[in-house]
Design an enzyme around this catalytic site. Sequence first.
Site, PDB file in Angstrom:
ATOM      1  N   ASP A  28      42.663  38.137  22.698  1.00 30.18           N
ATOM      2  CA  ASP A  28      42.375  36.733  22.405  1.00 30.18           C
ATOM      3  C   ASP A  28      42.547  36.424  20.918  1.00 30.18           C
ATOM      4  OD1 ASP A  28      41.628  34.141  23.037  1.00 30.18           O
ATOM      5  OD2 ASP A  28      39.507  34.523  22.717  1.00 30.18           O
ATOM      6  N   HIS A  45      51.665  34.028  18.982  1.00 27.12           N
ATOM      7  CA  HIS A  45      52.003  34.853  20.140  1.00 27.12           C
ATOM      8  C   HIS A  45      53.020  35.932  19.771  1.00 27.12           C
ATOM      9  CE1 HIS A  45      49.605  32.425  22.731  1.00 27.12           C
ATOM     10  NE2 HIS A  45      50.370  31.349  22.645  1.00 27.12           N
ATOM     11  N   ASN A  76      46.000  30.112  32.610  1.00 30.25           N
ATOM     12  CA  ASN A  76      46.956  29.810  31.540  1.00 30.25           C
ATOM     13  C   ASN A  76      48.106  28.921  32.001  1.00 30.25           C
ATOM     14  OD1 ASN A  76      46.662  33.055  29.880  1.00 30.25           O
ATOM     15  ND2 ASN A  76      45.551  31.151  29.532  1.00 30.25           N
TER      16      ASN A  76
END
Length: 255
Positions: A28, A45, A76
């Site tokens: 996370d 990311h 998601n």
Amino acid sequence: MSNVKDSAVQEKLKQSGEIPRHVAIIMDGNGRWAKSKGYSRVFGHNEGVNSARDIIESSAQIGIKFLTLYTFSTENWKRPKSEVSVLMSLLIKVLGDETDRLHKENIRITASGDLTSLPPKVMQVLTDGMEKTKSNDKMTLNIAISYSGRWDILNAMKNVYKDVSSGKLDIESITEDNFGMYLATKDIPDPDLLIRTGGDYRISNFLLWQIAYSEIYIDRIFWPDFKRNNLYDAISEFQKRERRYGMTSEQIIKS
């Protein structure tokens, strides 16, 4: 960290206590990390991939046999379509780029989740990676993708119902052990250690059945900053825990 120093730290951990057989990680903080530095979530990311690469490598080196990375949850899919599209493209690239390296390091790739919901290109590169590495046995890298704990349990219940209805399974014979064989992680032992980065104290619908007795370690740093030395800290903390499984300390000592 130099190779010599890293090897020394690894050896010290191995001598200090048990190395968890299965480590599961909620990776996370990619978006928050990027935002804190003035970058886009996509940049976060991409940086998270570097952390994943380091953790996979160091996990195999230290003797962890199963590593599950929470890559993409069923929830998601609710994110903006543009971000989901970027994440799927990133998965295709990373799996394509990393499979040969993982194969060379004798690491097996598996996946847990609602794989039928994945875009065809993602499914193809994932299937190729699993097929190529299926005989490797140094460590299993389990990618939790389009996964959620509630989906897993519900899906298992549906399959139990089918087997009971067809006469394949006697409802009175269902136990925790054979119910586990209906879960997406049926070929993987339950996690000994669950790590969450980013500082939040929740499990985010991850491995709800499987983490019943997992030790939980929360690190406040965001995933792109989580590297092997942070993994070693988590393992060191794990080694200090007393795992009682509902029993007393005295019972554990006697056993």
